[in-house]
Design an enzyme around this catalytic site. Structure first.
Site, PDB file in Angstrom:
ATOM      1  N   ASP A   3      -2.930 -56.104   2.194  1.00 20.55           N
ATOM      2  CA  ASP A   3      -2.934 -57.117   3.242  1.00 20.55           C
ATOM      3  C   ASP A   3      -4.400 -57.516   3.483  1.00 20.55           C
ATOM      4  O   ASP A   3      -5.318 -56.757   3.142  1.00 20.55           O
ATOM      5  CB  ASP A   3      -2.325 -56.481   4.501  1.00 20.55           C
ATOM      6  N   ASP A   5      -5.873 -59.703   6.672  1.00 19.28           N
ATOM      7  CA  ASP A   5      -6.361 -59.684   8.059  1.00 19.28           C
ATOM      8  C   ASP A   5      -5.977 -58.391   8.784  1.00 19.28           C
ATOM      9  O   ASP A   5      -4.808 -58.012   8.821  1.00 19.28           O
ATOM     10  CB  ASP A   5      -5.827 -60.893   8.825  1.00 19.28           C
ATOM     11  N   LYS A 145       6.880 -60.144   2.665  1.00 19.65           N
ATOM     12  CA  LYS A 145       5.985 -59.588   1.638  1.00 19.65           C
ATOM     13  C   LYS A 145       6.733 -58.636   0.694  1.00 19.65           C
ATOM     14  O   LYS A 145       6.273 -58.385  -0.408  1.00 19.65           O
ATOM     15  CB  LYS A 145       4.795 -58.870   2.281  1.00 19.65           C
ATOM     16  N   ASP A 168      -1.524 -53.407   8.067  1.00 17.83           N
ATOM     17  CA  ASP A 168      -1.818 -53.109   9.477  1.00 17.83           C
ATOM     18  C   ASP A 168      -0.759 -53.567  10.476  1.00 17.83           C
ATOM     19  O   ASP A 168      -0.730 -53.075  11.599  1.00 17.83           O
ATOM     20  CB  ASP A 168      -3.142 -53.756   9.898  1.00 17.83           C
ATOM     21  N   ASP A 172       3.741 -56.604   7.372  1.00 17.30           N
ATOM     22  CA  ASP A 172       3.565 -55.695   6.227  1.00 17.30           C
ATOM     23  C   ASP A 172       4.739 -54.738   6.036  1.00 17.30           C
ATOM     24  O   ASP A 172       4.822 -54.047   5.018  1.00 17.30           O
ATOM     25  CB  ASP A 172       2.281 -54.872   6.404  1.00 17.30           C
TER      26      ASP A 172
HETATM   27  O1  LIG Z   1      -2.100 -64.812   8.555  1.00 16.06           O
HETATM   28  C1  LIG Z   1      -2.016 -63.913   9.427  1.00 16.06           C
HETATM   29  O2  LIG Z   1      -1.614 -64.116  10.577  1.00 16.06           O
HETATM   30  C2  LIG Z   1      -2.323 -62.508   9.068  1.00 16.06           C
HETATM   31  O3  LIG Z   1      -2.643 -62.389   7.729  1.00 16.06           O
HETATM   32  P1  LIG Z   1      -2.440 -60.993   6.996  1.00 16.06           P
HETATM   33  O4  LIG Z   1      -1.054 -60.994   6.469  1.00 16.06           O
HETATM   34  O5  LIG Z   1      -3.499 -61.045   5.909  1.00 16.06           O
HETATM   35  O6  LIG Z   1      -2.704 -59.911   7.977  1.00 16.06           O
HETATM   36 MG   LIG Z   2      -2.690 -57.961   8.501  1.00 16.62          MG
END
Ligand SMILES: O=C(O)COP(=O)(O)O
Ligand SMILES: [Mg+2]
Length: 219
Positions: A3, A5, A145, A168, A172
């Protein structure tokens, strides 16, 4: 599968050099899987040194090969109709990078989530709103995902269980379930920590590096 963010980045979305070093040190390809749009993912994968396989928009879009055509796995039109309803009901709601989205829509987290979810359940039961802590994603329930991982694994000639996933937050969970192993960073939500085989002590990118080095020792 990593992942972006909150896992490779901090809350300001700045990527950790520790996490990048850990990704580059792994003897296996790393697939980035994110809620971000595919053009962002393509640039991020190249700069970070991840593989050419990418999962964008929380599984709504996948691409294997930097110059391949992205596969759009959910129809954005229903999301657009639902967004019009939400925007009417919640005038303060702000869309994020709408121009680049192909399968889902994203919003700033400035809405009463329970009320928005109740409205959606009534008129658009095939859609859901996921809170990643960075944005709200209005998406089809049929993609996530985990479904993205299954498809990318097939295209790479691998089995989903051969992947480990590091993450996180809420978007996910399905890739933790589809992958052979789940690794949570220290700042992960309780739900993600609960589903993980390894929970890093450190948060964000430092935690991702810690988890990836832990994984590398087991390869
Ligand atoms: O786009 C988002 O809100 C979060 O992105 P991520 O899946 O990389 O955590
Ligand atoms: Mg994330």
């Amino acid at each position: 599968m990593a992942d972006i963010d909150g896992t490779l980045t901090d809350m300001r979305r700045q990527v950790s050099t520790d996490a990048i070093a850990a990704i580059r040190s792994l003897p296996v390809p790393v697939v980035l899987a994110s809620g971000n749009v595919i053009c962002f993912m393509r640039a991020a994968s190249k700069l970070i040194g991840a593989s050419e396989a990418m999962i964008a928009e929380t599984g709504g879009v996948i691409q294997v090969g930097y110059d391949a055509k992205p596969s759009v796995l959910a129809d954005i039109e229903e999301c657009r109709r639902a967004a019009a309803l939400l925007l009417k009901e919640f005038p303060g709601l702000e869309q994020l990078d709408a121009r680049y989205r192909m399968s889902e829509l994203a919003f700033r987290r400035n809405v009463d989530l329970e009320k928005a979810r109740a409205l959606l359940a009534k008129y658009y039961p095939d859609l859901e709103i996921i809170d990643t802590k960075f944005a709200l994603h209005l998406k089809h329930r049929s993609v996530n995902k985990g479904t993205g991982l299954v498809e990318v694994a097939r295209l790479m000639g691998l089995r989903p269980e051969e992947f480990a996933a590091v993450g996180d937050s809420a978007n996910d969970i399905h890739m933790f379930n589809a992958a052979g192993m789940g690794l949570a960073v220290g700042n992960a939500t309780p739900e993600i920590k609960e589903a993980a085989d390894y929970v890093a002590e450190r948060p964000y990118g430092e935690g991702a590096a810690e988890a990836l080095y832990w994984l590398a020792r087991r390869l």
